[in-house]
Scaffold this motif. Structure first.
Motif, mmCIF file in Angstrom:
data_model
loop_
_atom_site.group_PDB
_atom_site.id
_atom_site.type_symbol
_atom_site.label_atom_id
_atom_site.label_comp_id
_atom_site.label_asym_id
_atom_site.label_seq_id
_atom_site.Cartn_x
_atom_site.Cartn_y
_atom_site.Cartn_z
ATOM 1 N N ARG A 42 0.846 -1.197 0.000
ATOM 2 C CA ARG A 42 0.000 0.000 0.000
ATOM 3 C C ARG A 42 0.880 1.245 0.000
ATOM 4 O O ARG A 42 2.100 1.159 0.069
ATOM 5 C CB ARG A 42 -0.903 0.000 1.244
ATOM 6 N N HIS A 47 0.267 -3.596 4.224
ATOM 7 C CA HIS A 47 -1.030 -3.761 4.872
ATOM 8 C C HIS A 47 -0.884 -4.722 6.048
ATOM 9 O O HIS A 47 -0.424 -5.846 5.885
ATOM 10 C CB HIS A 47 -2.053 -4.287 3.862
ATOM 11 N N ASP A 51 -8.535 -7.387 5.150
ATOM 12 C CA ASP A 51 -9.750 -6.589 5.003
ATOM 13 C C ASP A 51 -10.889 -7.546 4.670
ATOM 14 O O ASP A 51 -10.909 -8.144 3.587
ATOM 15 C CB ASP A 51 -9.575 -5.551 3.883
ATOM 16 N N HIS A 98 -11.957 0.525 11.373
ATOM 17 C CA HIS A 98 -12.961 1.176 10.515
ATOM 18 C C HIS A 98 -14.392 0.932 11.008
ATOM 19 O O HIS A 98 -15.337 0.938 10.211
ATOM 20 C CB HIS A 98 -12.837 0.714 9.050
ATOM 21 N N HIS A 152 -15.805 -2.235 5.133
ATOM 22 C CA HIS A 152 -15.150 -3.521 5.397
ATOM 23 C C HIS A 152 -14.648 -3.516 6.838
ATOM 24 O O HIS A 152 -14.624 -2.467 7.484
ATOM 25 C CB HIS A 152 -13.986 -3.777 4.426
ATOM 26 N N HIS A 154 -11.271 -4.139 8.979
ATOM 27 C CA HIS A 154 -9.825 -4.376 8.978
ATOM 28 C C HIS A 154 -9.504 -5.166 10.239
ATOM 29 O O HIS A 154 -9.813 -4.726 11.349
ATOM 30 C CB HIS A 154 -9.080 -3.046 8.956
HETATM 31 ZN ZN LIG Z 1 -7.110 -2.916 6.063
#
Ligand SMILES: [Zn+2]
Length: 643
Positions: A42, A47, A51, A98, A152, A154
């Motif tokens: 990323r 990462h 996800d 998230h 999503h 994480h």
């Molecule tokens: Zn993620």
């Protein structure tokens, strides 16, 4: 290096993973799908987790993976957004990012702490006794908060030393992957002055083709190249019944059947995550957006403990006339393997090092790549004109290294000396290399109006400093050079700045870097090199009330240049909790208690990074029962999404 031990062939995974200990945090015991994998390449980081898809929507219950307690709970504008860290009795920590909302009583705890501290962003570390968690307990609801590009969850698993591990090694049956990874691109790169690829000192890209037996090769199967070479790779992994492309778990490079490089991001500390910029071909990434990983350990890459490599660090040396077999093996986390094979052979004839003489004026150009000064010249007066390099008081003559389309190329290793000027056929050019800064050596350089300080960790590799400055624009190096830690720069302007306290340094892309003025000199920190500009921002942020009632109100907020730094919302002089989503440019009220009503004088104060403030007031009366939705004017644009 961590104690992995050496394996002559890739063994994966090498650590012991407790199986059936952790519960899958979304729809456990059902088939699940991933939008991203651990170790995916990323922007500026690897990462750190997986996800998990949430059917394109928010609000799915998120379950605690195992017994434990909440070690940390955060609200962040970017990054993880709303996130919970649970510490388990076996020493592992799981991370859930998230989230749209926290479950009770954690949500109430966070609300009260935010209210007490009068802040949107917060990071709380409750005591181990405060929030005990049982396996399968709902701890929150999935969302899209922070630096997330769509709904999503994480999910991370970390070991007792806070190293990130691959959750897919813990035996979750919820994910199915029996599809092997796919080769997309191979790049060969010259690494020493003798290196030639198809006769040139330049990187060449090759597209792999998949054969009927499932293995891959390149074109005719043999590449003409010699000298010291590096290989770089673009590949993705696909998982069953989902279109998403994820990264690889392992990569192995073999030359004539012998392993020379092995990469496995099995366990790493987040402090190394930024070093992805030296793991990938960073200049290529900045130019094309593709994150192509090197299959050799580049100079300056002393940080990432995720490789096994030969003494040559994966760099390949083609010196003899034999054809050498290159094999690249790539694995996903489920040990699905794809293999690519091709041959590299030195050309039987040495590349030509002469051109046809030409009467037109000679033209010369030069570039720097890593430690090599590459000079190209056309319209040479003689077939084998030399290039003169003016290094200190000596003049060095360099012959043509190779030619292509009647253009001559000269190569010079800058570690052997820094030429100030170069000439071919008495046509001169300045190299503009003003200073040399080596890594691991704290240095301050002064070049005219520019001053730069590099600490021992700032650079990955030697920097050949080239600068430019004119008026309110200046440059140091270029944005193809990655920095490990920020550099401290200062710039002195000739004329006085009209409004210094509203003027700051921005990147060429208008990203706010800030800066402190001392007379005509501004000092600032930067994590990118390249072009900078001084811009003035005297315009306060804007806000539009888009919804208003005694139960809920919301604003669209935006800033013209420096960006929103903070917001404060008061009702009848009392602090009001608000949530903020930069992706939607939306700021909205949060009730502290179910029966809280927003009646009275509402005040919003918005401040940008340059200290410009907007104070917006409105009255909410008891008659408004339904949220009054106001149409958003076109002037308020969504702020840019972070990567
Ligand atoms: Zn993620």
């Amino acid at each position: 290096m961590l104690g992995y031990g050496w394996h002559s062939f890739a063994q994966k995974p090498t650590l012991d993973y407790p199986k059936d200990y952790f519960l899958f945090p979304i729809n456990p015991q059902q088939r699940n799908y991933l939008a991203g994998g651990m170790g995916d390449l990323r922007s500026n980081h690897f990462h750190a987790g997986i996800d998990i898809k949430t059917q394109g929507r928010e609000g799915l219950p998120v379950y605690a993976s195992a017994d434990g307690y909440i070690a940390e709970i955060r609200v962040q504008t970017g990054g993880y957004g709303n996130v919970i860290f649970i510490k388990h009795p076996n020493g592992y920590t799981t991370v859930y990012g998230h989230l749209r909302t926290f479950a009770e009583p954690f949500a109430a705890y966070v609300r009260e702490e935010r209210f007490k501290n009068k802040t949107f962003e917060i990071s709380l570390t409750p005591s181990p006794e405060q929030f005990k968690i049982t396996k399968g307990q709902i701890i929150g609801y999935s969302g899209n908060t922070g630096g997330s590009g769509g709904p999503h969850l994480h999910f991370e698993i970390r070991d007792i030393r806070n190293n990130v591990l691959n959750p897919l090694y813990f035996g979750f049956k919820e994910i199915v992957d029996d599809l092997p990874p796919i080769f997309q691109k191979i790049i060969l790169k010259p690494l020493d002055l003798e290196a030639r690829i198809a006769g040139e000192f330049t990187s060449k890209s090759f597209t792999p083709t998949r054969k009927s037996d499932g293995t891959y090769t390149i074109g005719e199967g043999t590449i003409s190249a010699s000298g010291q070479l590096g290989i770089a790779l673009l590949a993705v992994d696909k998982m069953n019944e989902t279109a998403n492309s994820n990264g690889l778990s392992c990569v192995e490079l073999l030359v004539d059947g012998k392993e020379v490089y092995f990469y496995h991001l099995e366990r790493y500390s987040e402090e190394y995550s930024h070093d992805i910029n030296v793991h990938i071909d960073y200049p290529l990434y900045k130019q094309t957006g593709e994150r192509i990983q090197k299959l050799y350990i580049a100079d300056g890459n002393d940080f990432l403990p995720v490789y096994h490599a030969s003494a040559s660090k994966g760099k390949i040396s083609i010196q003899d006339d034999n054809a050498h077999e290159i094999t690249i093996k790539i694995w996903d986390a489920y040990s699905n393997l794809s293999t690519l094979k091709f041959m590299v052979q030195k050309p039987t004839q040495a590349p030509t090092a002469s051109v046809e003489p030409n009467k037109s004026p000679t033209q010369i150009k030069h570039t720097i790549e890593d430690n090599t000064l590459i000079i190209s010249a056309k319209n040479l007066k003689t077939a084998t004109s030399f290039c003169n390099l003016y290094v200190g008081s000596s003049i060095l003559s360099v012959p043509i290294a190779y030619s292509k389309n009647n253009q001559a190329y000269y190569l010079w290793d800058l570690r052997k000396g820094i030429p100030q000027r170069i000439s071919v056929d008495s046509i001169f050019a300045e190299t503009m290399i003003q200073k040399v800064v080596v890594p691991q050596n704290p240095t301050t350089i002064d070049i005219g109006k520019l001053q730069a300080t590099f600490d021992s960790q700032t650079l990955y590799d030697t920097l050949y400093v080239q600068t430019a400055a004119q008026g309110f624009q200046f440059q140091l190096g270029n944005n193809l050079i990655p920095l490990r830690t920020p550099a401290q720069l200062s710039y002195t302007v000739d004329s006085s700045v009209a409004i210094p306290d509203k003027t700051a340094v921005y990147t060429q892309e208008r990203k706010f870097l800030g800066g402190k003025w001392q007379g005509n000199k501004i000092s600032f920190k930067t994590d990118v090199l390249g072009k900078y500009q001084l811009l003035t921002d005297t315009i306060p942020p804007r806000a539009v009330l888009v919804s208003k009632s005694k139960d809920y109100f919301a604003f669209k907020i935006a800033d013209n240049l420096s960006g929103i730094k903070r917001f404060k919302v008061m009702l009848n002089d009392e602090y009001i909790l608000c949530d903020y989503d930069y992706k939607r440019a939306l700021l909205w009220s949060v009730k502290r208690t179910d029966n809280q009503q927003f009646i009275g004088e509402l005040l919003l104060e918005l401040t940008d990074n340059q200290g410009n403030a907007l104070v917006y007031t409105t009255k909410i009366d008891s008659s408004s029962t339904k949220p009054k939705v106001v149409k958003t004017p076109k002037k308020i644009v969504k702020s840019k999404r972070k990567k």
